[in-house]
Structures are given as C-alpha cells and as structure tokens.
Motif scaffolding. Structure first.
Motif, PDB file in Angstrom:
ATOM      1  N   VAL A   1       0.847  -1.197   0.000  1.00 39.62           N
ATOM      2  CA  VAL A   1       0.000   0.000   0.000  1.00 39.62           C
ATOM      3  C   VAL A   1       0.883   1.248   0.000  1.00 39.62           C
ATOM      4  O   VAL A   1       0.632   2.196  -0.751  1.00 39.62           O
ATOM      5  CB  VAL A   1      -0.962   0.008   1.211  1.00 39.62           C
ATOM      6  N   THR A   2       1.922   1.244   0.814  1.00 44.92           N
ATOM      7  CA  THR A   2       2.837   2.380   0.878  1.00 44.92           C
ATOM      8  C   THR A   2       3.482   2.634  -0.478  1.00 44.92           C
ATOM      9  O   THR A   2       3.516   3.771  -0.960  1.00 44.92           O
ATOM     10  CB  THR A   2       3.925   2.137   1.946  1.00 44.92           C
ATOM     11  N   ILE A   3       3.962   1.580  -1.117  1.00 45.70           N
ATOM     12  CA  ILE A   3       4.613   1.725  -2.419  1.00 45.70           C
ATOM     13  C   ILE A   3       3.620   2.217  -3.472  1.00 45.70           C
ATOM     14  O   ILE A   3       3.953   3.078  -4.294  1.00 45.70           O
ATOM     15  CB  ILE A   3       5.252   0.388  -2.855  1.00 45.70           C
ATOM     16  N   ARG A   4       2.398   1.712  -3.445  1.00 39.47           N
ATOM     17  CA  ARG A   4       1.395   2.185  -4.415  1.00 39.47           C
ATOM     18  C   ARG A   4       1.092   3.665  -4.209  1.00 39.47           C
ATOM     19  O   ARG A   4       0.889   4.411  -5.172  1.00 39.47           O
ATOM     20  CB  ARG A   4       0.133   1.349  -4.338  1.00 39.47           C
ATOM     21  N   MET A   5       1.072   4.119  -2.958  1.00 40.52           N
ATOM     22  CA  MET A   5       0.835   5.540  -2.684  1.00 40.52           C
ATOM     23  C   MET A   5       1.992   6.390  -3.216  1.00 40.52           C
ATOM     24  O   MET A   5       1.770   7.435  -3.831  1.00 40.52           O
ATOM     25  CB  MET A   5       0.666   5.778  -1.186  1.00 40.52           C
ATOM     26  N   VAL A   6       3.209   5.925  -2.970  1.00 41.40           N
ATOM     27  CA  VAL A   6       4.386   6.658  -3.455  1.00 41.40           C
ATOM     28  C   VAL A   6       4.375   6.693  -4.979  1.00 41.40           C
ATOM     29  O   VAL A   6       4.600   7.736  -5.596  1.00 41.40           O
ATOM     30  CB  VAL A   6       5.690   6.033  -2.906  1.00 41.40           C
ATOM     31  N   ARG A   7       4.103   5.532  -5.614  1.00 44.78           N
ATOM     32  CA  ARG A   7       4.048   5.468  -7.079  1.00 44.78           C
ATOM     33  C   ARG A   7       3.014   6.459  -7.619  1.00 44.78           C
ATOM     34  O   ARG A   7       3.297   7.230  -8.539  1.00 44.78           O
ATOM     35  CB  ARG A   7       3.707   4.068  -7.547  1.00 44.78           C
ATOM     36  N   ALA A   8       1.816   6.446  -7.064  1.00 39.40           N
ATOM     37  CA  ALA A   8       0.750   7.321  -7.540  1.00 39.40           C
ATOM     38  C   ALA A   8       1.153   8.784  -7.432  1.00 39.40           C
ATOM     39  O   ALA A   8       0.917   9.576  -8.359  1.00 39.40           O
ATOM     40  CB  ALA A   8      -0.532   7.058  -6.758  1.00 39.40           C
ATOM     41  N   LYS A   9       1.763   9.146  -6.332  1.00 40.37           N
ATOM     42  CA  LYS A   9       2.163  10.543  -6.148  1.00 40.37           C
ATOM     43  C   LYS A   9       3.278  10.927  -7.107  1.00 40.37           C
ATOM     44  O   LYS A   9       3.236  11.990  -7.727  1.00 40.37           O
ATOM     45  CB  LYS A   9       2.589  10.788  -4.689  1.00 40.37           C
ATOM     46  N   LEU A  10       4.276  10.048  -7.263  1.00 41.81           N
ATOM     47  CA  LEU A  10       5.388  10.351  -8.160  1.00 41.81           C
ATOM     48  C   LEU A  10       4.924  10.438  -9.617  1.00 41.81           C
ATOM     49  O   LEU A  10       5.469  11.222 -10.389  1.00 41.81           O
ATOM     50  CB  LEU A  10       6.497   9.312  -8.015  1.00 41.81           C
ATOM     51  N   GLU A  11       3.933   9.664  -9.983  1.00 42.88           N
ATOM     52  CA  GLU A  11       3.410   9.720 -11.342  1.00 42.88           C
ATOM     53  C   GLU A  11       2.607  10.994 -11.592  1.00 42.88           C
ATOM     54  O   GLU A  11       2.426  11.385 -12.732  1.00 42.88           O
ATOM     55  CB  GLU A  11       2.568   8.480 -11.645  1.00 42.88           C
ATOM     56  N   ASP A  12       2.143  11.641 -10.539  1.00 41.53           N
ATOM     57  CA  ASP A  12       1.351  12.865 -10.662  1.00 41.53           C
ATOM     58  C   ASP A  12       2.200  14.135 -10.727  1.00 41.53           C
ATOM     59  O   ASP A  12       1.672  15.197 -11.044  1.00 41.53           O
ATOM     60  CB  ASP A  12       0.389  13.011  -9.478  1.00 41.53           C
ATOM     61  N   ILE A  13       3.470  14.037 -10.407  1.00 38.87           N
ATOM     62  CA  ILE A  13       4.307  15.245 -10.400  1.00 38.87           C
ATOM     63  C   ILE A  13       5.225  15.262 -11.617  1.00 38.87           C
ATOM     64  O   ILE A  13       5.493  14.224 -12.224  1.00 38.87           O
ATOM     65  CB  ILE A  13       5.139  15.362  -9.099  1.00 38.87           C
ATOM     66  N   ALA A  14       5.717  16.429 -11.948  1.00 35.04           N
ATOM     67  CA  ALA A  14       6.619  16.579 -13.089  1.00 35.04           C
ATOM     68  C   ALA A  14       7.929  15.826 -12.836  1.00 35.04           C
ATOM     69  O   ALA A  14       8.426  15.811 -11.705  1.00 35.04           O
ATOM     70  CB  ALA A  14       6.909  18.060 -13.316  1.00 35.04           C
TER      71      ALA A  14
ATOM     72  N   VAL B   1      13.855  -2.777   4.292  1.00 31.14           N
ATOM     73  CA  VAL B   1      14.661  -3.177   3.126  1.00 31.14           C
ATOM     74  C   VAL B   1      13.740  -3.402   1.926  1.00 31.14           C
ATOM     75  O   VAL B   1      14.049  -2.993   0.803  1.00 31.14           O
ATOM     76  CB  VAL B   1      15.497  -4.440   3.441  1.00 31.14           C
ATOM     77  N   ALA B   2      12.605  -4.026   2.156  1.00 27.01           N
ATOM     78  CA  ALA B   2      11.657  -4.281   1.058  1.00 27.01           C
ATOM     79  C   ALA B   2      11.193  -2.970   0.421  1.00 27.01           C
ATOM     80  O   ALA B   2      11.081  -2.874  -0.805  1.00 27.01           O
ATOM     81  CB  ALA B   2      10.465  -5.083   1.567  1.00 27.01           C
ATOM     82  N   GLN B   3      10.932  -1.958   1.242  1.00 26.55           N
ATOM     83  CA  GLN B   3      10.527  -0.659   0.703  1.00 26.55           C
ATOM     84  C   GLN B   3      11.671  -0.014  -0.073  1.00 26.55           C
ATOM     85  O   GLN B   3      11.444   0.594  -1.123  1.00 26.55           O
ATOM     86  CB  GLN B   3      10.067   0.277   1.816  1.00 26.55           C
ATOM     87  N   ALA B   4      12.886  -0.143   0.408  1.00 23.34           N
ATOM     88  CA  ALA B   4      14.038   0.424  -0.290  1.00 23.34           C
ATOM     89  C   ALA B   4      14.222  -0.236  -1.657  1.00 23.34           C
ATOM     90  O   ALA B   4      14.471   0.446  -2.663  1.00 23.34           O
ATOM     91  CB  ALA B   4      15.300   0.260   0.554  1.00 23.34           C
ATOM     92  N   GLU B   5      14.078  -1.543  -1.696  1.00 23.23           N
ATOM     93  CA  GLU B   5      14.206  -2.261  -2.966  1.00 23.23           C
ATOM     94  C   GLU B   5      13.084  -1.876  -3.924  1.00 23.23           C
ATOM     95  O   GLU B   5      13.314  -1.667  -5.113  1.00 23.23           O
ATOM     96  CB  GLU B   5      14.218  -3.768  -2.718  1.00 23.23           C
ATOM     97  N   ALA B   6      11.882  -1.746  -3.410  1.00 26.36           N
ATOM     98  CA  ALA B   6      10.747  -1.343  -4.243  1.00 26.36           C
ATOM     99  C   ALA B   6      10.933   0.081  -4.756  1.00 26.36           C
ATOM    100  O   ALA B   6      10.609   0.380  -5.911  1.00 26.36           O
ATOM    101  CB  ALA B   6       9.446  -1.466  -3.460  1.00 26.36           C
ATOM    102  N   LEU B   7      11.462   0.963  -3.923  1.00 24.36           N
ATOM    103  CA  LEU B   7      11.717   2.339  -4.341  1.00 24.36           C
ATOM    104  C   LEU B   7      12.766   2.380  -5.443  1.00 24.36           C
ATOM    105  O   LEU B   7      12.644   3.143  -6.398  1.00 24.36           O
ATOM    106  CB  LEU B   7      12.143   3.196  -3.145  1.00 24.36           C
ATOM    107  N   ASP B   8      13.797   1.547  -5.348  1.00 21.66           N
ATOM    108  CA  ASP B   8      14.800   1.461  -6.417  1.00 21.66           C
ATOM    109  C   ASP B   8      14.153   1.057  -7.735  1.00 21.66           C
ATOM    110  O   ASP B   8      14.389   1.673  -8.776  1.00 21.66           O
ATOM    111  CB  ASP B   8      15.898   0.453  -6.059  1.00 21.66           C
ATOM    112  N   ARG B   9      13.324   0.006  -7.686  1.00 27.56           N
ATOM    113  CA  ARG B   9      12.640  -0.446  -8.908  1.00 27.56           C
ATOM    114  C   ARG B   9      11.712   0.642  -9.443  1.00 27.56           C
ATOM    115  O   ARG B   9      11.667   0.902 -10.649  1.00 27.56           O
ATOM    116  CB  ARG B   9      11.849  -1.729  -8.639  1.00 27.56           C
ATOM    117  N   LEU B  10      10.985   1.271  -8.545  1.00 27.92           N
ATOM    118  CA  LEU B  10      10.054   2.323  -8.932  1.00 27.92           C
ATOM    119  C   LEU B  10      10.780   3.492  -9.596  1.00 27.92           C
ATOM    120  O   LEU B  10      10.342   3.998 -10.621  1.00 27.92           O
ATOM    121  CB  LEU B  10       9.284   2.804  -7.702  1.00 27.92           C
ATOM    122  N   SER B  11      11.891   3.904  -9.028  1.00 25.21           N
ATOM    123  CA  SER B  11      12.621   5.040  -9.602  1.00 25.21           C
ATOM    124  C   SER B  11      13.159   4.704 -10.991  1.00 25.21           C
ATOM    125  O   SER B  11      13.177   5.562 -11.869  1.00 25.21           O
ATOM    126  CB  SER B  11      13.740   5.495  -8.666  1.00 25.21           C
TER     127      SER B  11
END
Length: 75
Positions: A28-41, A55-65
């Motif tokens: 849920v946290t990662i989906r919220m971050v993804r949604a917000k990052l997709e909404d900004i320039a 660690v799981a969030q850090a790895e997901a953030l790496d993939r997301l970025s």
C-alpha cells in the motif's frame, strides 16, 4: 500533499489501519508513493522523510525510480 485521484482509494486504507495502530503494509505504501510520483513533473525534486523504513521498501523504491525514469514508450 496527498490528494490525487490515484491516491484517494489508498488513503482510506491507511486511515483505517491508523485507527487500529497497525503499520500500513509495504504494498500500500509503495502504491501511494508510485501514484504521487506519477502525478508530479519528472523534474520535480523529492525528499522522503521516514521512507523507506524497511529493506523491502528500499528495494521497491529502487525499482520504482528506474521505472519512472524510463520514457512511457520504453516500459
């Protein structure tokens, strides 16, 4: 500010869990971050405070970025 139409359904999950004194699950946290990052320039700088917290969030953030950095046609 979290208020995007993509984040609203997820926000309700965090409010319910917050009332239960439970941590919001990583997915849920990662989906919220993804949604917000997709909404900004793409040129907007972002500072995370207290995230990632696992660690799981850090790895997901790496993939997301990496995903967000790619042009839409290359995904």
């Amino acid at each position: 500010m979290i208020g995007s139409r993509h984040v609203e359904p997820l926000r309700s999950q965090t409010v319910i869990r917050g009332r239960e004194d439970d941590l919001v699950p990583d997915d849920v946290t990662i989906r919220m971050v993804r949604a917000k990052l997709e909404d900004i320039a793409p040129s907007t700088r972002v500072l995370f405070d207290g995230f990632p917290r696992t660690v799981a969030q850090a790895e997901a953030l790496d993939r997301l970025s990496e995903e967000i950095a790619q042009p839409a046609g290359d995904r």
